[in-house]
Design a protein around this motif. Structure first.
Motif, PDB file in Angstrom:
ATOM      1  N   LEU A  18       0.877  -1.166   0.000  1.00 51.75           N
ATOM      2  CA  LEU A  18       0.000   0.000   0.000  1.00 51.75           C
ATOM      3  C   LEU A  18       0.918   1.220   0.000  1.00 51.75           C
ATOM      4  O   LEU A  18       1.691   1.417   0.949  1.00 51.75           O
ATOM      5  N   GLU A  19       0.863   1.983  -1.066  1.00 51.91           N
ATOM      6  CA  GLU A  19       1.711   3.170  -1.208  1.00 51.91           C
ATOM      7  C   GLU A  19       0.881   4.400  -0.861  1.00 51.91           C
ATOM      8  O   GLU A  19      -0.190   4.607  -1.427  1.00 51.91           O
ATOM      9  N   ILE A  20       1.393   5.202   0.061  1.00 48.53           N
ATOM     10  CA  ILE A  20       0.665   6.383   0.511  1.00 48.53           C
ATOM     11  C   ILE A  20       1.578   7.597   0.422  1.00 48.53           C
ATOM     12  O   ILE A  20       2.668   7.609   0.991  1.00 48.53           O
ATOM     13  N   ALA A  21       1.104   8.621  -0.308  1.00 46.28           N
ATOM     14  CA  ALA A  21       1.825   9.891  -0.403  1.00 46.28           C
ATOM     15  C   ALA A  21       1.093  10.912   0.479  1.00 46.28           C
ATOM     16  O   ALA A  21      -0.141  10.962   0.485  1.00 46.28           O
ATOM     17  N   PHE A  22       1.852  11.692   1.215  1.00 52.63           N
ATOM     18  CA  PHE A  22       1.288  12.712   2.093  1.00 52.63           C
ATOM     19  C   PHE A  22       1.653  14.107   1.587  1.00 52.63           C
ATOM     20  O   PHE A  22       2.626  14.276   0.844  1.00 52.63           O
ATOM     21  N   PHE A  28       5.238   6.554   1.616  1.00 57.17           N
ATOM     22  CA  PHE A  28       5.531   5.319   2.327  1.00 57.17           C
ATOM     23  C   PHE A  28       4.988   4.142   1.535  1.00 57.17           C
ATOM     24  O   PHE A  28       3.889   4.200   0.997  1.00 57.17           O
ATOM     25  N   LYS A  29       5.771   3.076   1.475  1.00 56.97           N
ATOM     26  CA  LYS A  29       5.363   1.833   0.822  1.00 56.97           C
ATOM     27  C   LYS A  29       5.236   0.789   1.922  1.00 56.97           C
ATOM     28  O   LYS A  29       6.240   0.253   2.401  1.00 56.97           O
ATOM     29  N   LEU A  30       3.993   0.546   2.319  1.00 57.73           N
ATOM     30  CA  LEU A  30       3.720  -0.299   3.467  1.00 57.73           C
ATOM     31  C   LEU A  30       3.221  -1.668   3.021  1.00 57.73           C
ATOM     32  O   LEU A  30       2.153  -1.778   2.410  1.00 57.73           O
ATOM     33  N   PRO A  31       3.974  -2.734   3.318  1.00 58.07           N
ATOM     34  CA  PRO A  31       3.542  -4.080   2.952  1.00 58.07           C
ATOM     35  C   PRO A  31       2.237  -4.454   3.651  1.00 58.07           C
ATOM     36  O   PRO A  31       1.999  -4.071   4.800  1.00 58.07           O
ATOM     37  N   CYS A  32       1.411  -5.214   2.967  1.00 62.44           N
ATOM     38  CA  CYS A  32       0.139  -5.648   3.542  1.00 62.44           C
ATOM     39  C   CYS A  32       0.362  -6.413   4.839  1.00 62.44           C
ATOM     40  O   CYS A  32      -0.385  -6.235   5.811  1.00 62.44           O
ATOM     41  N   GLU A  33       1.378  -7.263   4.867  1.00 60.76           N
ATOM     42  CA  GLU A  33       1.675  -8.018   6.085  1.00 60.76           C
ATOM     43  C   GLU A  33       1.953  -7.071   7.247  1.00 60.76           C
ATOM     44  O   GLU A  33       1.447  -7.265   8.361  1.00 60.76           O
ATOM     45  N   TYR A  34       2.738  -6.056   7.025  1.00 58.70           N
ATOM     46  CA  TYR A  34       3.073  -5.064   8.054  1.00 58.70           C
ATOM     47  C   TYR A  34       1.803  -4.384   8.569  1.00 58.70           C
ATOM     48  O   TYR A  34       1.604  -4.263   9.784  1.00 58.70           O
ATOM     49  N   LEU A  35       0.950  -3.958   7.648  1.00 60.87           N
ATOM     50  CA  LEU A  35      -0.296  -3.316   8.060  1.00 60.87           C
ATOM     51  C   LEU A  35      -1.187  -4.276   8.838  1.00 60.87           C
ATOM     52  O   LEU A  35      -1.830  -3.888   9.817  1.00 60.87           O
ATOM     53  N   ARG A  36      -1.210  -5.527   8.422  1.00 60.72           N
ATOM     54  CA  ARG A  36      -2.065  -6.521   9.091  1.00 60.72           C
ATOM     55  C   ARG A  36      -1.583  -6.796  10.505  1.00 60.72           C
ATOM     56  O   ARG A  36      -2.371  -6.851  11.440  1.00 60.72           O
TER      57      ARG A  36
END
Length: 122
Positions: A18-22, A28-36
């Motif tokens: 999941l890539e999120i620009a602020f 930030f490039k956040l892996p799904c596993e990390y978010l889970r």
């Protein structure tokens, strides 16, 4: 200081990122596993101090759907059925800023629990 607002959110299904620009320019490039494994839900964090549940076996989890929650958060649905976490902009920003240290902390907890991850990179 107020948390910057996201300007773009992209889900990369193949890489499970999941890539999120602020608005402050952070991306930030956040892996799904990390978010889970860092879900803000009571199922993961518990209902009080030291009641969190270590999440194992989430190496291949993906995000199947992202629902907006007002103007302040998203609620992803994960491929393992988990869908009760509400990820505020502040939480996502902090997960991005502290990704390395939080990921290493998670790996250490897995090791202490005797769990061996199938994949060594998120």
């Amino acid at each position: 200081m107020a948390t910057p607002l996201p300007t773009e959110i992209k889900l990369h299904q193949k890489s499970r990122i999941l890539e999120i620009a602020f608005e402050d320019g952070s991306v930030f490039k956040l892996p799904c596993e990390y978010l889970r494994v860092y879900s803000p839900s009571a199922e993961v964090r518990g209902h009080g101090p030291d009641q969190g549940v270590l999440q194992v076996g989430k190496e291949d989890v993906t995000i199947t759907e992202i629902r907006p929650v007002g103007h302040y958060a998203i609620a992803p649905r994960f491929s393992d059925g988990h869908d009760s976490g509400i990820y505020t902009w502040e939480l996502l920003y902090n997960l991005g800023r502290h990704q390395t240290e939080l990921w290493n902390e998670y790996l250490k907890k897995l090791e202490q629990a005797g769990y061996q991850r199938r994949n060594q990179t998120p």
